[in-house]
Scaffold this motif. Structure first.
Motif: not given
Length: 470
Positions: A41-42, A67, A83
């Motif tokens: 992430l991201p 994100v 995700n």
């Protein structure tokens, strides 16, 4: 990396008739309620979109976790890389009933198909009236009330000040240490925290006076005397500035950005008593703490106070911009026709969303869920306060909980540790927020519809992050 935790229904306590699954409807499918990390992430698509954002938006718009969300619901945010993140933020307490709650989505779709706007000050619609009627009935006190709708929390607070000034003929406003009331110029004057909210934006409107808030952890006089000391300071302030010049005392029943501070017992009742003695309008800023967040519809109910004016926003609109000032009829009617309102104030689609939120709150299930969330948070995080000297306190009410970090052996705030904990949680797919005047508090604002096992998993990640960062 994928987390494949199975989804098993927990056994709810005897006083909490709750289910594990979020409130859903086949008409509004929810994301799979699991934490799933397919990328770091991201992820690559979020990073690509972030480059576009950086080229198009000003630096002044900060971001907690860069994100980009594709869909959300229950206790999960799904980003553009696939995700699934556990949501402990609720859009800063906005999506308390979920980010795609069926009762909200259905009403919004129906209203948008009819019309999206007329301006209530030009031609009227019944959704505005129905929201006002429900808020008049729900806010504390059985006196006659009126409600005016607006778009943001800052708008609500600023209009409460206008109403108090019109009703009393006085200019002064009393607020408290660590308060946060908004980003407009008037509410910035009322907000305590300088950086990043106030820095470089002054001068601010005058006639704003600040008194101590009864913070049990740091207040004067030690835990036993905090309320008495703070109330004595409030009386001294009013004597110094002239109580007959003060229109309103504006207080958060549970402080938000200031650090999720629960006031010492007796403080709010004392503030109410002092305001009554001097004919000062008592304004409760329930923008973040209201609408079921603390386990009661309004946080004021925990202390048994009856504010003259109540400001609501955030969760009221279920994700759409809507705010309200609800108060004593004689105060609300003190403003002449045309003195209140705004082009978008009480937008019909936002009103439809609010009616969905109010429908979901009506049977008390979400209030039980908020209290259940508090029990779970305390069960999993309070042992850390005994285990780790860096954890000063786990506090809050309902689904508005926080962990404060300090330098071991002192009450010196440790903002660096709070940031490190948040960063570790974010890397593991759990969205948390930092707050507090000193930036040393992790605040937890999960949706009230978060599944119990997802909540516990997120808290496990948070606890592990605290241990490793400490």
């Amino acid at each position: 990396m994928t987390n494949d935790v199975s989804f098993a229904a927990p056994s709810p306590g005897p006083s909490a008739p709750l289910t594990s699954a979020p409130l859903t409807s086949p008409a509004v499918p929810q994301p799979e309620q699991r934490r799933i990390l397919r990328t770091a992430l991201p992820g690559p698509r979020s990073r690509q979109l972030q480059r576009r954002r950086d080229a198009a938006l000003p630096n002044g718009l900060g971001v907690t976790l860069p994100v980009f969300v594709e869909r959300a619901g229950g206790g999960v945010l799904v980003d553009v890389d696939g995700n699934h993140l556990i949501d402990f933020a609720s859009g800063i307490a906005v999506t308390s009933v979920g980010a795609s709650a069926p009762a909200v989505v259905t009403r919004v779709r129906e209203q948008a198909a009819r019309f999206t706007h007329t301006c209530f000050l030009v031609t009227e619609y019944d959704g505005y009236v129905e929201v006002a009627e429900r808020l008049n009935a729900l806010t504390p006190g059985d006196h006659p009330k009126r409600t005016a709708l607006f778009s943001t929390g800052a708008e609500a607070v600023e209009n409460a000040v206008k109403i108090a000034r019109a009703a009393t003929g006085r200019p002064g406003v009393v607020v408290f240490d660590h308060a946060y009331h908004g980003r407009s110029m008037m509410t910035l004057a009322m907000t305590a925290k300088e950086v990043p909210y106030k820095s470089g934006f002054g001068p601010f409107p005058g006639e704003v006076h600040r008194a101590p808030y009864a913070c049990p952890l740091r207040g004067p006089g030690g835990p036993g005397g905090v309320a008495e000391q703070a109330l004595a300071a409030l009386r001294e302030l009013l004597e110094r500035v002239g109580a007959d010049t003060v229109a309103a005392v504006v207080v958060e029943p549970l402080q938000g950005e200031g650090g999720f501070v629960v006031p010492a017992p007796g403080f709010l009742a004392g503030v109410e008593r002092i305001a009554r003695e001097h004919g000062i309008v008592l304004v409760a800023d329930e923008v973040q703490a209201g609408m079921g967040r603390t386990g009661t519809v309004f946080a004021s109910e925990h202390e048994g106070i009856v504010p003259d004016l109540v400001c609501t926003a955030k969760a009221l609109g279920g994700g759409l911009p809507l705010a309200a000032v609800t108060g004593r009829a004689e105060l609300m009617d003190a403003v002449a026709p045309g003195g209140l309102g705004g082009t978008y104030a009480g937008n019909p689609v936002a009103c439809a969303a609010a009616l969905g939120v109010l429908e979901m709150l009506a049977d008390g299930t979400l209030l039980h869920r908020a209290r259940r969330i508090e029990r779970t948070v305390r069960e999993q995080l309070e042992p850390l306060a005994a285990e780790l000297p860096a954890v000063a306190e786990v506090r809050g009410r309902g689904a508005m909980m926080a962990v404060e970090f300090v330098r071991p052996g002192s009450l010196e705030p440790d903002a660096e540790l709070a940031r490190a904990v948040a960063a570790r949680c974010h890397a593991e797919g759990v969205l948390t927020l930092v707050c507090g005047t000193y930036g040393n508090v992790i605040r937890l604002l999960p949706p009230l519809v978060i599944p119990e096992d997802l909540l516990r998993e997120g808290l496990d990640v948070l606890a592990a992050s605290i241990r490793s960062a400490s």
